[in-house]
Motif scaffolding. Structure first.
Motif, PDB file in Angstrom:
ATOM      1  N   THR A  90      39.450  60.917  80.150  1.00  0.00           N
ATOM      2  CA  THR A  90      38.554  60.487  79.073  1.00  0.00           C
ATOM      3  C   THR A  90      39.317  59.823  77.931  1.00  0.00           C
ATOM      4  O   THR A  90      38.894  58.791  77.402  1.00  0.00           O
ATOM      5  N   PHE A  91      40.455  60.421  77.550  1.00  0.00           N
ATOM      6  CA  PHE A  91      41.250  59.877  76.442  1.00  0.00           C
ATOM      7  C   PHE A  91      42.560  59.252  76.913  1.00  0.00           C
ATOM      8  O   PHE A  91      43.454  58.994  76.123  1.00  0.00           O
ATOM      9  N   GLU A  92      42.664  59.024  78.218  1.00  0.00           N
ATOM     10  CA  GLU A  92      43.753  58.249  78.825  1.00  0.00           C
ATOM     11  C   GLU A  92      45.150  58.674  78.364  1.00  0.00           C
ATOM     12  O   GLU A  92      46.026  57.848  78.136  1.00  0.00           O
ATOM     13  N   GLY A  93      45.348  59.979  78.257  1.00  0.00           N
ATOM     14  CA  GLY A  93      46.679  60.490  77.931  1.00  0.00           C
ATOM     15  C   GLY A  93      47.059  60.413  76.466  1.00  0.00           C
ATOM     16  O   GLY A  93      48.215  60.696  76.099  1.00  0.00           O
ATOM     17  N   ASN A  94      46.131  60.046  75.602  1.00  0.00           N
ATOM     18  CA  ASN A  94      46.405  59.984  74.160  1.00  0.00           C
ATOM     19  C   ASN A  94      46.095  61.344  73.541  1.00  0.00           C
ATOM     20  O   ASN A  94      44.926  61.726  73.435  1.00  0.00           O
ATOM     21  N   ASP A  95      47.118  62.092  73.168  1.00  0.00           N
ATOM     22  CA  ASP A  95      46.889  63.439  72.654  1.00  0.00           C
ATOM     23  C   ASP A  95      46.440  63.419  71.187  1.00  0.00           C
ATOM     24  O   ASP A  95      46.662  62.455  70.461  1.00  0.00           O
ATOM     25  N   TRP A  96      45.812  64.498  70.779  1.00  0.00           N
ATOM     26  CA  TRP A  96      45.232  64.611  69.440  1.00  0.00           C
ATOM     27  C   TRP A  96      46.284  64.798  68.350  1.00  0.00           C
ATOM     28  O   TRP A  96      46.027  64.529  67.180  1.00  0.00           O
ATOM     29  N   LEU A  97      47.486  65.245  68.750  1.00  0.00           N
ATOM     30  CA  LEU A  97      48.530  65.485  67.749  1.00  0.00           C
ATOM     31  C   LEU A  97      49.130  64.168  67.261  1.00  0.00           C
ATOM     32  O   LEU A  97      49.299  63.949  66.050  1.00  0.00           O
ATOM     33  N   GLU A  98      49.422  63.285  68.201  1.00  0.00           N
ATOM     34  CA  GLU A  98      49.978  61.977  67.825  1.00  0.00           C
ATOM     35  C   GLU A  98      48.889  60.975  67.473  1.00  0.00           C
ATOM     36  O   GLU A  98      49.160  59.930  66.864  1.00  0.00           O
ATOM     37  N   ASN A  99      47.669  61.270  67.875  1.00  0.00           N
ATOM     38  CA  ASN A  99      46.544  60.375  67.596  1.00  0.00           C
ATOM     39  C   ASN A  99      45.422  61.178  66.934  1.00  0.00           C
ATOM     40  O   ASN A  99      44.375  61.419  67.543  1.00  0.00           O
ATOM     41  N   PRO A 100      45.626  61.604  65.702  1.00  0.00           N
ATOM     42  CA  PRO A 100      44.648  62.459  65.024  1.00  0.00           C
ATOM     43  C   PRO A 100      43.260  61.834  64.888  1.00  0.00           C
ATOM     44  O   PRO A 100      42.274  62.552  64.706  1.00  0.00           O
ATOM     45  N   GLN A 101      43.179  60.505  65.017  1.00  0.00           N
ATOM     46  CA  GLN A 101      41.872  59.844  64.922  1.00  0.00           C
ATOM     47  C   GLN A 101      40.959  60.224  66.089  1.00  0.00           C
ATOM     48  O   GLN A 101      39.738  60.084  66.010  1.00  0.00           O
ATOM     49  N   TYR A 102      41.565  60.731  67.179  1.00  0.00           N
ATOM     50  CA  TYR A 102      40.780  61.137  68.344  1.00  0.00           C
ATOM     51  C   TYR A 102      40.439  62.631  68.328  1.00  0.00           C
ATOM     52  O   TYR A 102      39.650  63.091  69.160  1.00  0.00           O
ATOM     53  N   ALA A 103      41.042  63.372  67.439  1.00  0.00           N
ATOM     54  CA  ALA A 103      40.974  64.830  67.492  1.00  0.00           C
ATOM     55  C   ALA A 103      39.552  65.386  67.529  1.00  0.00           C
ATOM     56  O   ALA A 103      39.180  66.092  68.470  1.00  0.00           O
ATOM     57  N   LYS A 104      38.750  65.100  66.538  1.00  0.00           N
ATOM     58  CA  LYS A 104      37.412  65.697  66.474  1.00  0.00           C
ATOM     59  C   LYS A 104      36.572  65.318  67.687  1.00  0.00           C
ATOM     60  O   LYS A 104      35.887  66.170  68.277  1.00  0.00           O
ATOM     61  N   GLN A 105      36.626  64.046  68.059  1.00  0.00           N
ATOM     62  CA  GLN A 105      35.847  63.587  69.207  1.00  0.00           C
ATOM     63  C   GLN A 105      36.307  64.281  70.487  1.00  0.00           C
ATOM     64  O   GLN A 105      35.494  64.693  71.318  1.00  0.00           O
ATOM     65  N   MET A 106      37.609  64.451  70.645  1.00  0.00           N
ATOM     66  CA  MET A 106      38.161  65.116  71.819  1.00  0.00           C
ATOM     67  C   MET A 106      37.711  66.578  71.879  1.00  0.00           C
ATOM     68  O   MET A 106      37.320  67.081  72.937  1.00  0.00           O
ATOM     69  N   PHE A 107      37.735  67.239  70.731  1.00  0.00           N
ATOM     70  CA  PHE A 107      37.346  68.641  70.690  1.00  0.00           C
ATOM     71  C   PHE A 107      35.839  68.807  70.945  1.00  0.00           C
ATOM     72  O   PHE A 107      35.410  69.800  71.534  1.00  0.00           O
ATOM     73  N   ASP A 108      35.035  67.836  70.517  1.00  0.00           N
ATOM     74  CA  ASP A 108      33.591  67.899  70.744  1.00  0.00           C
ATOM     75  C   ASP A 108      33.240  67.616  72.202  1.00  0.00           C
ATOM     76  O   ASP A 108      32.295  68.197  72.746  1.00  0.00           O
ATOM     77  N   VAL A 109      33.987  66.719  72.834  1.00  0.00           N
ATOM     78  CA  VAL A 109      33.733  66.343  74.229  1.00  0.00           C
ATOM     79  C   VAL A 109      34.147  67.454  75.193  1.00  0.00           C
ATOM     80  O   VAL A 109      33.508  67.651  76.242  1.00  0.00           O
ATOM     81  N   PHE A 110      35.175  68.189  74.854  1.00  0.00           N
ATOM     82  CA  PHE A 110      35.734  69.206  75.754  1.00  0.00           C
ATOM     83  C   PHE A 110      34.693  70.205  76.273  1.00  0.00           C
ATOM     84  O   PHE A 110      34.583  70.398  77.496  1.00  0.00           O
ATOM     85  N   PRO A 111      33.890  70.872  75.436  1.00  0.00           N
ATOM     86  CA  PRO A 111      32.907  71.823  75.985  1.00  0.00           C
ATOM     87  C   PRO A 111      31.816  71.165  76.817  1.00  0.00           C
ATOM     88  O   PRO A 111      31.256  71.792  77.721  1.00  0.00           O
ATOM     89  N   VAL A 112      31.513  69.891  76.548  1.00  0.00           N
ATOM     90  CA  VAL A 112      30.548  69.160  77.363  1.00  0.00           C
ATOM     91  C   VAL A 112      31.118  68.974  78.763  1.00  0.00           C
ATOM     92  O   VAL A 112      30.442  69.230  79.772  1.00  0.00           O
TER      93      VAL A 112
END
Length: 298
Positions: A90-112
């Motif tokens: 889904t996020f193509e290997g871009n982690d939330w630590l180095e890419n904080p702009q993806y963090a909230k969206q990644m955390f919201d998508v995870f339980p889905v």
């Protein structure tokens, strides 16, 4: 996992991909999910904030001692492969630590994603059962639809009618349950050890079901917390959503139990004589002296 490997894996879902692979996950369960200080968690935290035990490499700093240090809940949890899917696909290997702009969206998508993968786990199990031959076409179609949903963009995943899709999946899972349990009911006619029957969501908290014949029983959503299921026969029983926390499964036969997950097994107590389906792993804590003492008390 390389980009090419991710692209290849994007086109199919193997049984292995429906089990957690922490090596290819960005510690999402340790960040996205909230938990309260309790018997399962020594400390509580809000959803979206990292667990204090999570390291910069997304590994747990106390992984080998989670139960000893009061984080038993972590050893029970299973994401059904959603963690690595969200991290690497889904996020193509871009982690939330180095890419904080993806963090909230990644955390919201995870339980889905976790819920979609759980549905896929059940559907794939239903497909391999001989009793479901008459509904294979419908099952295959639903597997395909659900797989497609797991490859949607983060934005589309958040807009999904998840409850509606789950309802459609559940229709097929209920048909599967009925087909399997009818077979076991016919096998039990005239059995010396009378078969126990229950309604969905049965309250069996702390129940003494030692050596019980639960073949083909409807235990969907049953509360089996701290129940004594020692040497019980659960072949053919439907246990989807059943709560096995601290249930004693020592010597129990679960080889033909349907919709049994690793998370349910992890939350229970068992021993070397517990018979598990081949796709599930015997939890390491079952062999500890602490677990043996707890079983003796039950």
């Amino acid at each position: 996992m390389s980009k090419n490997q991710r692209q290849l894996s994007k086109h199919s879902i193997s049984p292995e991909s429906l089990h957690s692979d922490c090596e290819n996950c960005f510690g999402l369960c340790c960040v996205a999910l909230p938990f309260a200080a309790s018997a399962d968690f020594a400390k509580g935290k809000e959803g979206g904030s990292p667990c204090p035990n999570l390291q910069a490499d997304f590994r747990c700093g106390i992984h080998k001692d989670l139960r000893k240090k009061g984080f038993k809940g972590c050893t029970v949890y299973e994401c059904f492969g959603a963690g690595q899917k969200v991290s690497q696909i889904t996020f193509e290997g871009n982690d939330w630590l180095e890419n904080p702009q993806y963090a909230k969206q990644m955390f919201d998508v995870f339980p889905v994603m976790q819920q979609l993968h759980e549905m896929l786990l059940y559907l794939n199990e239903a497909l391999i059962l001989k009793e479901t031959h008459s509904i294979h076409k419908e099952l295959k179609s639903m597997v395909g639809k659900t797989e497609q949903l797991t490859f949607l963009s983060p934005e589309s995943l958040m807009e999904l009618d998840l409850s509606g899709h789950r309802a459609d999946v559940n229709v097929l899972l209920l048909k599967t349950s009925e087909l399997v349990r009818v077979e076991w009911e016919s096998k039990n006619k005239g059995a010396k050890n009378s078969r126990k029957t229950y309604e969905r969501g049965a309250n069996l908290f702390g129940a003494n079901l030692q050596k019980a014949n639960l073949q083909g029983a409807n235990l969907r959503g049953a509360y089996l917390i701290a129940a004594n299921l020692k040497d019980a026969d659960l072949r053919g029983a439907d246990v989807i959503g059943a709560d096995f926390r601290d249930a004693n499964l020592s010597g129990a036969n679960l080889t033909g139990t349907i919709f049994l997950t690793q998370a349910q097994i992890n939350s229970a107590k068992g021993d070397a004589n517990t018979k598990l389906p081949p796709v599930l792993t015997r939890p390491a804590h079952w062999s500890t002296s602490e677990n043996k003492k707890e079983q003796e008390i039950i």
